[in-house]
Design a protein around this motif. Structure first.
Motif, PDB file in Angstrom:
ATOM      1  N   LEU A   1       0.826  -1.205   0.000  1.00 24.28           N
ATOM      2  CA  LEU A   1       0.000   0.000   0.000  1.00 24.28           C
ATOM      3  C   LEU A   1       0.862   1.256   0.000  1.00 24.28           C
ATOM      4  CD1 LEU A   1      -2.677   1.597   0.383  1.00 24.28           C
ATOM      5  CD2 LEU A   1      -2.466   1.166   2.845  1.00 24.28           C
ATOM      6  N   ALA A   2       1.893   1.283   0.844  1.00 21.94           N
ATOM      7  CA  ALA A   2       2.767   2.455   0.923  1.00 21.94           C
ATOM      8  C   ALA A   2       3.496   2.694  -0.404  1.00 21.94           C
ATOM      9  CB  ALA A   2       3.786   2.271   2.054  1.00 21.94           C
ATOM     10  N   THR A   3       3.829   1.616  -1.109  1.00 24.42           N
ATOM     11  CA  THR A   3       4.507   1.736  -2.408  1.00 24.42           C
ATOM     12  C   THR A   3       3.556   2.316  -3.456  1.00 24.42           C
ATOM     13  OG1 THR A   3       5.876  -0.178  -1.844  1.00 24.42           O
ATOM     14  CG2 THR A   3       5.809   0.473  -4.159  1.00 24.42           C
ATOM     15  N   VAL A   4       2.320   1.817  -3.475  1.00 22.90           N
ATOM     16  CA  VAL A   4       1.309   2.347  -4.402  1.00 22.90           C
ATOM     17  C   VAL A   4       1.068   3.834  -4.106  1.00 22.90           C
ATOM     18  CG1 VAL A   4      -1.128   2.226  -5.075  1.00 22.90           C
ATOM     19  CG2 VAL A   4       0.210   0.119  -4.830  1.00 22.90           C
ATOM     20  N   GLN A   5       0.970   4.176  -2.815  1.00 22.33           N
ATOM     21  CA  GLN A   5       0.775   5.584  -2.446  1.00 22.33           C
ATOM     22  C   GLN A   5       1.957   6.433  -2.894  1.00 22.33           C
ATOM     23  OE1 GLN A   5       0.123   5.197   1.785  1.00 22.33           O
ATOM     24  NE2 GLN A   5      -2.098   5.314   1.568  1.00 22.33           N
ATOM     25  N   ALA A   6       3.167   5.898  -2.764  1.00 23.35           N
ATOM     26  CA  ALA A   6       4.360   6.650  -3.162  1.00 23.35           C
ATOM     27  C   ALA A   6       4.336   6.969  -4.649  1.00 23.35           C
ATOM     28  CB  ALA A   6       5.617   5.852  -2.807  1.00 23.35           C
ATOM     29  N   ILE A   7       3.882   6.018  -5.459  1.00 27.27           N
ATOM     30  CA  ILE A   7       3.782   6.254  -6.904  1.00 27.27           C
ATOM     31  C   ILE A   7       2.738   7.337  -7.179  1.00 27.27           C
ATOM     32  CG2 ILE A   7       3.102   5.189  -9.092  1.00 27.27           C
ATOM     33  CD1 ILE A   7       4.300   2.543  -7.905  1.00 27.27           C
ATOM     34  N   ALA A   8       1.610   7.293  -6.449  1.00 30.90           N
ATOM     35  CA  ALA A   8       0.575   8.321  -6.605  1.00 30.90           C
ATOM     36  C   ALA A   8       1.091   9.685  -6.149  1.00 30.90           C
ATOM     37  CB  ALA A   8      -0.671   7.930  -5.812  1.00 30.90           C
TER      38      ALA A   8
END
Length: 463
Positions: free
Chosen positions: A337-344
């Motif tokens: 989740l944190a990785t997906v958020q970082a991309i966003a």
């Protein structure tokens, strides 16, 4: 045609050459994808981080997928092609180059053409000879018809009829942008309905992510490529931001985690992809709070392979703060989740740079493999505070390629007309505006991470 005769149905073939495969689709005049085929292409890695592919192998794969649809090297002459133009030449025998490839990948200017001094400066003045015949002296806008269409030989290889119109090509990400950005959004409650098409940002999310924004006048955005005239939508300037290896980063973080074997077993037992399983697992552990709040103390800077936009710094590295000793499935899901958020958050960073330079963006249009992931889409809406439009046809790159063919065939008067008729809105995902404060804080931390990384570098380099 007499009044009683019915106009025959017309179909277009869109071909997309990706990193690992060639994909093709049969698309009708309303933009509906009727048939799909794909074929893997070979890759060689002679040494670490050095990748090679064969253009002849890619052409052979193009022939396979096109034939499959129907059933449901550079040449010694001394021409130098980008892959889309090589494939066009194989199909038609025409050496004309696409404006998209030459403007975005070479040093060609839509207004001034080639610059003699550049080639002389780097010792390649041979390219200037014979009016640039080796690298292209006939340059056509995307969607323009090439010569007399398919040659008899190419038609035989592809399983099609000779003379079928072939369009000047687009780079794959640009075709994705073309396939989504012109969709008719009436009736979906979107603010961009009353705004010009320049208020839309196409985000093509796959192995890497590309951010395609257009403007009526040229806008120079530090760290964002362009502006390129008519490189995607004729008559508009294109700015192209990007994030390197976004899809690859998510895979890297998930597959490298100690709990990945357990995740594989559980996902297989449920007949789900690992990402569908992770999304449902996050819903299970979120309790009363929104899913996004699970990363309140876990933050990622996603540039594990350097930053393309808006910092244009290939030396940057990835960062994770907030790691614990436990490595169970919950920890894996939250790191994902944190990785997906970082991309966003990286997308928000690019948007802010574009807006600071003069773009005015209100709506995101997502396509590509990652747009099939509901968490990835929702996080992009929540983090940017903008609605995300998904196409009715998920394979937007193929629809974009088919739009070019539709234009080349003469069935539509312009690329813009074909875009409006063949791009359809499938779903709109709105941001959870009540969570804005949380994501504003996450963004502050995001910017601090790279600021601190530069400070660490300065300390280590200090004599």
């Amino acid at each position: 045609m007499s009044g009683g005769e019915q106009k025959p149905e017309r179909y277009y073939v869109g071909v997309d050459v990706g990193t690992g495969s060639v994909r093709a689709a049969l698309v009708d005049q309303s933009g509906v994808l009727l048939a799909f085929a794909d074929q893997p292409i070979k890759k060689w890695e002679p040494q670490f981080n050095h990748h090679e592919q064969s253009s002849e192998d890619i052409w052979a794969a193009c022939c396979v997928v096109t034939k499959n649809l129907r059933e449901t090297c550079w040449d010694k002459a001394g021409h130098f092609f980008d892959l889309p133009d090589f494939l066009s030449w194989k199909a038609t025998g025409v050496t004309a180059r696409s404006l998209c490839s030459l403007v975005c990948k070479w040093t060609y200017s839509a207004e001034r053409g080639w610059d003699d001094s550049f080639w002389k400066m780097i010792g390649l003045e041979d390219f200037v000879a014979d009016n640039y015949s080796k690298i292209g002296n006939q340059v056509l806008p995307p969607g323009a018809s090439l010569g007399n269409g398919l040659t008899p030989e190419a038609a035989r290889d592809l399983g099609l009829l000779p003379g079928i119109a072939v369009a000047a090509s687009l780079i794959d990400a640009h075709a994705g942008g073309l396939g989504v950005i012109g969709a008719d959004v009436k009736g979906h409650g979107l603010v961009c309905e009353g705004q010009p098409v320049t208020s839309r940002l196409a985000v093509i999310c796959g192995t890497s992510s590309c951010h395609m924004g257009i403007s009526k006048d040229p806008i120079f955005v530090p760290g964002v490529w362009g502006p390129y005239f008519s490189a995607m939508v004729p008559g508009f300037w294109l700015n192209e931001g990007g994030q390197s290896v976004t899809g690859k980063l998510i895979d890297h973080m998930v597959e490298g985690h100690a709990a990945f074997p357990e995740l594989q077993v559980k996902a297989t037992a449920r007949c789900q992809s690992v990402y569908a399983y992770l999304n449902s697992h996050l819903d299970l552990i979120k309790k009363a709070q929104p899913v996004g709040f699970l990363t309140v103390d876990l933050h990622v800077w996603p540039d594990f392979h350097g930053n393309r936009s808006p910092l244009a710094d290939l030396t940057l590295k990835g960062m994770v703060t907030g790691l614990k000793l436990s490595q169970d499935l919950d920890d894996l899901a939250i790191l994902y989740l944190a990785t997906v958020q970082a991309i966003a958050l990286g997308t928000r960073f690019i948007i802010e740079a574009m807006e600071a330079a003069g773009h005015s963006i209100s709506t995101l249009f997502l396509c590509g493999g990652l747009s099939k992931n509901p968490l990835f889409v929702q996080m992009h809406a929540d983090v940017t505070g903008m609605p995300v439009v998904l196409s009715q046809e998920v394979e937007s790159v193929l629809v974009g390629a088919a739009i070019l063919g539709a234009c080349a065939s003469g069935d539509f008067a312009s690329v813009q007309e074909a875009m409006a008729k063949m791009s359809k809105v499938g779903k709109v995902v709105f941001p959870r505006l009540q969570d804005k404060k949380y994501y504003d804080k996450k963004y502050q931390v995001f910017l601090k991470l790279v600021e601190h990384q530069k400070e660490y570098l300065a300390i280590m380099n200090d004599n």
